[in-house]
Design a protein around this motif. Structure first.
Motif, mmCIF file in Angstrom:
data_model
loop_
_atom_site.group_PDB
_atom_site.id
_atom_site.type_symbol
_atom_site.label_atom_id
_atom_site.label_comp_id
_atom_site.label_asym_id
_atom_site.label_seq_id
_atom_site.Cartn_x
_atom_site.Cartn_y
_atom_site.Cartn_z
ATOM 1 N N ALA A 1 0.817 -1.220 0.000
ATOM 2 C CA ALA A 1 0.000 0.000 0.000
ATOM 3 C C ALA A 1 0.847 1.266 0.000
ATOM 4 C CB ALA A 1 -0.934 -0.008 1.211
ATOM 5 N N GLY A 2 1.977 1.227 0.704
ATOM 6 C CA GLY A 2 2.832 2.418 0.751
ATOM 7 C C GLY A 2 3.802 2.531 -0.409
ATOM 8 N N ILE A 3 3.757 1.555 -1.321
ATOM 9 C CA ILE A 3 4.688 1.548 -2.450
ATOM 10 C C ILE A 3 3.952 1.805 -3.771
ATOM 11 C CG2 ILE A 3 6.290 0.097 -3.770
ATOM 12 C CD1 ILE A 3 6.939 -1.340 -1.142
ATOM 13 N N VAL A 4 2.795 1.136 -3.956
ATOM 14 C CA VAL A 4 2.023 1.260 -5.192
ATOM 15 C C VAL A 4 1.089 2.456 -5.091
ATOM 16 C CG1 VAL A 4 0.331 0.153 -6.685
ATOM 17 C CG2 VAL A 4 2.166 -1.208 -5.658
ATOM 18 N N ARG A 5 1.209 3.362 -6.061
ATOM 19 C CA ARG A 5 0.340 4.540 -6.070
ATOM 20 C C ARG A 5 -0.962 4.254 -6.812
ATOM 21 N NH1 ARG A 5 3.102 9.591 -8.583
ATOM 22 N NH2 ARG A 5 2.469 8.576 -10.546
ATOM 23 N N ASP A 6 -0.886 3.695 -8.004
ATOM 24 C CA ASP A 6 -2.092 3.315 -8.737
ATOM 25 C C ASP A 6 -1.746 2.229 -9.751
ATOM 26 O OD1 ASP A 6 -1.346 4.659 -11.346
ATOM 27 O OD2 ASP A 6 -1.442 6.426 -10.063
ATOM 28 N N ILE A 7 -2.792 1.549 -10.225
ATOM 29 C CA ILE A 7 -2.635 0.404 -11.122
ATOM 30 C C ILE A 7 -3.555 0.603 -12.329
ATOM 31 C CG2 ILE A 7 -2.766 -2.118 -11.317
ATOM 32 C CD1 ILE A 7 -2.862 -2.115 -8.189
ATOM 33 N N ARG A 8 -3.052 0.227 -13.489
ATOM 34 C CA ARG A 8 -3.890 0.227 -14.701
ATOM 35 C C ARG A 8 -3.691 -1.098 -15.414
ATOM 36 N NH1 ARG A 8 -2.967 1.392 -20.057
ATOM 37 N NH2 ARG A 8 -0.848 2.145 -19.590
ATOM 38 N N PHE A 9 -4.812 -1.783 -15.721
ATOM 39 C CA PHE A 9 -4.727 -3.059 -16.428
ATOM 40 C C PHE A 9 -4.980 -2.832 -17.917
ATOM 41 C CE2 PHE A 9 -6.754 -6.940 -18.102
ATOM 42 C CZ PHE A 9 -5.693 -7.823 -17.912
ATOM 43 N N GLU A 10 -4.151 -3.454 -18.734
ATOM 44 C CA GLU A 10 -4.274 -3.339 -20.186
ATOM 45 C C GLU A 10 -4.408 -4.743 -20.773
ATOM 46 O OE1 GLU A 10 -1.822 -0.553 -23.062
ATOM 47 O OE2 GLU A 10 -0.710 -2.428 -22.765
ATOM 48 N N ASP A 11 -5.567 -5.008 -21.416
ATOM 49 C CA ASP A 11 -5.748 -6.323 -22.020
ATOM 50 C C ASP A 11 -5.084 -6.370 -23.400
ATOM 51 O OD1 ASP A 11 -7.464 -5.079 -23.847
ATOM 52 O OD2 ASP A 11 -9.256 -5.574 -22.686
ATOM 53 N N ALA B 1 0.350 -3.701 -38.390
ATOM 54 C CA ALA B 1 -0.987 -4.292 -38.460
ATOM 55 C C ALA B 1 -0.983 -5.661 -39.117
ATOM 56 C CB ALA B 1 -1.927 -3.345 -39.206
ATOM 57 N N ASP B 2 -0.133 -5.856 -40.115
ATOM 58 C CA ASP B 2 -0.079 -7.134 -40.831
ATOM 59 C C ASP B 2 0.955 -8.092 -40.251
ATOM 60 O OD1 ASP B 2 -1.999 -6.166 -42.608
ATOM 61 O OD2 ASP B 2 -0.470 -5.256 -43.899
ATOM 62 N N LEU B 3 1.687 -7.662 -39.238
ATOM 63 C CA LEU B 3 2.765 -8.482 -38.685
ATOM 64 C C LEU B 3 2.454 -9.041 -37.309
ATOM 65 C CD1 LEU B 3 5.774 -6.156 -39.652
ATOM 66 C CD2 LEU B 3 4.910 -8.140 -40.923
ATOM 67 N N VAL B 4 1.603 -8.357 -36.566
ATOM 68 C CA VAL B 4 1.334 -8.729 -35.178
ATOM 69 C C VAL B 4 -0.173 -8.853 -34.981
ATOM 70 C CG1 VAL B 4 1.622 -8.059 -32.762
ATOM 71 C CG2 VAL B 4 3.407 -7.514 -34.417
ATOM 72 N N THR B 5 -0.571 -9.813 -34.185
ATOM 73 C CA THR B 5 -1.972 -9.951 -33.791
ATOM 74 C C THR B 5 -2.106 -9.703 -32.299
ATOM 75 O OG1 THR B 5 -1.772 -12.321 -33.339
ATOM 76 C CG2 THR B 5 -2.336 -11.668 -35.610
ATOM 77 N N ALA B 6 -3.318 -9.468 -31.869
ATOM 78 C CA ALA B 6 -3.547 -9.176 -30.449
ATOM 79 C C ALA B 6 -3.169 -10.366 -29.571
ATOM 80 C CB ALA B 6 -5.017 -8.802 -30.234
ATOM 81 N N ASP B 7 -3.333 -11.577 -30.074
ATOM 82 C CA ASP B 7 -3.029 -12.759 -29.274
ATOM 83 C C ASP B 7 -1.539 -12.900 -28.961
ATOM 84 O OD1 ASP B 7 -5.683 -13.453 -29.254
ATOM 85 O OD2 ASP B 7 -5.534 -14.750 -31.019
ATOM 86 N N GLN B 8 -0.709 -12.219 -29.744
ATOM 87 C CA GLN B 8 0.738 -12.305 -29.517
ATOM 88 C C GLN B 8 1.221 -11.358 -28.427
ATOM 89 O OE1 GLN B 8 1.441 -11.717 -33.911
ATOM 90 N NE2 GLN B 8 3.013 -13.267 -33.531
ATOM 91 N N LEU B 9 0.364 -10.476 -27.944
ATOM 92 C CA LEU B 9 0.758 -9.461 -26.977
ATOM 93 C C LEU B 9 0.386 -9.895 -25.567
ATOM 94 C CD1 LEU B 9 -0.332 -6.270 -28.949
ATOM 95 C CD2 LEU B 9 1.918 -7.363 -28.894
ATOM 96 N N ASN B 10 1.039 -9.239 -24.600
ATOM 97 C CA ASN B 10 0.807 -9.556 -23.188
ATOM 98 C C ASN B 10 -0.352 -8.752 -22.629
ATOM 99 O OD1 ASN B 10 3.945 -9.556 -23.738
ATOM 100 N ND2 ASN B 10 3.607 -11.049 -22.106
ATOM 101 N N GLU B 11 -1.063 -9.363 -21.701
ATOM 102 C CA GLU B 11 -1.904 -8.583 -20.801
ATOM 103 C C GLU B 11 -0.966 -8.010 -19.742
ATOM 104 O OE1 GLU B 11 -6.213 -10.581 -20.588
ATOM 105 O OE2 GLU B 11 -4.591 -11.943 -20.006
ATOM 106 N N THR B 12 -1.192 -6.763 -19.372
ATOM 107 C CA THR B 12 -0.180 -6.075 -18.565
ATOM 108 C C THR B 12 -0.824 -5.250 -17.458
ATOM 109 O OG1 THR B 12 1.163 -5.857 -20.569
ATOM 110 C CG2 THR B 12 1.813 -4.534 -18.665
ATOM 111 N N TYR B 13 -0.210 -5.314 -16.292
ATOM 112 C CA TYR B 13 -0.529 -4.386 -15.201
ATOM 113 C C TYR B 13 0.523 -3.280 -15.226
ATOM 114 C CZ TYR B 13 -3.939 -7.558 -13.092
ATOM 115 O OH TYR B 13 -5.044 -8.346 -12.856
ATOM 116 N N TRP B 14 0.066 -2.049 -15.433
ATOM 117 C CA TRP B 14 0.969 -0.892 -15.405
ATOM 118 C C TRP B 14 0.881 -0.266 -14.017
ATOM 119 C CZ3 TRP B 14 4.327 -0.221 -19.228
ATOM 120 C CH2 TRP B 14 4.038 -0.780 -20.475
#
Length: 303
Positions: free
Chosen positions: A95-105, A121-134
């Motif tokens: 709690a004293g370290i994390v200020r805020d969190i944003r999730f990106e699907d 657009a023709d080289l990468v698909t969404a399935d190849q990317l990570n879900e990420t907590y920023w």
């Protein structure tokens, strides 16, 4: 009357050694311009670091298909693993370290990628990317805590600090500052030696006058002051020229050129910073000139 006589002697000395005075002015001008540039560059590095450190995030990349890390042996991170990471990020321990969190699907990550690189657009698909907590931190220097807490967690492929991409830039700018400081120091040494030489030549040219002044009981301070003022006047002129160069560089180099052509840097040094640097340049120039001239004339009088 005494002050007027001292000033007239100093101005007379400047006229007699005009070529040497011009040399002192030019060397002082160049050296202090480098000093001013180094100061402003260090201010710029500080502004950039403060800006990006405050905004840099720690990315907790969840496992994607094909990830080779040992924490991703189960394939794509499932909902249970996603919830476990969020729960840990929101736990009282952080709690004293994390200020805020944003999730990106994946779909959001894909759209953000296309905004930056439409050709993908023709080289990468969404399935190849990570879900990420920023993650934004209260204290950006505590990124190691997040790395240790989530680095070996199931479903987490990698924990990455965005500041690691900026450190090479800051390091390169710091090296450039050191180079400017080194050149400035060499030029200042040359200016000090040139001022001392100018004062000695001026004293030698007026040796008969100085002998008469000694015979009539003039004090050493009275004799030395015009020579010191000669060096200070020349250095002040060089300092003012250096200040003008700093202002010109700020106006034409930063405000009119770099701000428009380097858009990723949003915080630049400004005229308010230049007006902080200029008095320092004047003080440095006058102080070095006074010390070198005073030392030179004292040694000459003792000789």
């Amino acid at each position: 009357m005494r002050v007027q006589l001292i000033l007239s002697e100093a101005l007379s000395g400047l006229r007699r050694n005009a070529s040497m005075v011009v040399s002192v002015v030019l060397v002082t001008f160049v050296s202090l311009t480098f000093v001013g540039a180094a100061m402003l560059m260090q201010m710029q590095i500080g502004k950039m670091r403060d800006y990006w450190v405050d905004r840099a995030q720690v990315a907790v990349f969840m496992c994607r298909e094909g990830a080779a890390t040992t924490t991703c042996t189960g394939g794509v991170a499932n909902q249970e693993q996603l919830d476990a990471v969020r729960e840990k990020l929101e736990s009282p321990a952080l709690a004293g370290i994390v200020r805020d969190i944003r999730f990106e699907d994946r779909e959001q990550a894909y759209q953000n990628l296309l905004e930056l690189e439409p050709d993908y657009a023709d080289l990468v698909t969404a399935d190849q990317l990570n879900e990420t907590y920023w993650v934004n931190l209260v204290d950006p220097s505590q990124t190691d805590v997040i790395a240790e807490a989530f680095g070996g967690m199931d479903g987490v492929e990698e924990v990455r600090d965005q500041m690691q991409y900026l450190e090479p830039l800051f390091s390169a700018l710091t090296v450039a500052t050191y180079i400017a400081v080194g050149i400035a120091v060499l030029m200042l040494v040359a200016a000090v030696l040139l001022i001392a030489t100018t004062i000695r030549l001026s004293a030698f040219a007026r040796r008969r006058e100085l002998g008469i002044m000694r015979l009539v009981g003039a004090s050493n301070r009275f004799i030395q002051t015009p020579f010191i003022l000669e060096g200070v006047f020349a250095a002040l002129l060089g300092s003012l020229l250096a200040g003008g160069a700093v202002v010109a560089g700020m106006y034409f180099g930063v405000d009119r050129y770099l701000r428009e052509r380097v858009p990723f840097v949003t915080t630049w040094v400004g005229m308010q910073d230049a007006w902080i640097v200029i008095p320092l340049l004047v003080v440095i120039g006058a102080l070095l000139a006074a010390l070198s001239a005073g030392f030179a004339i004292r040694r000459w009088l003792r000789a």
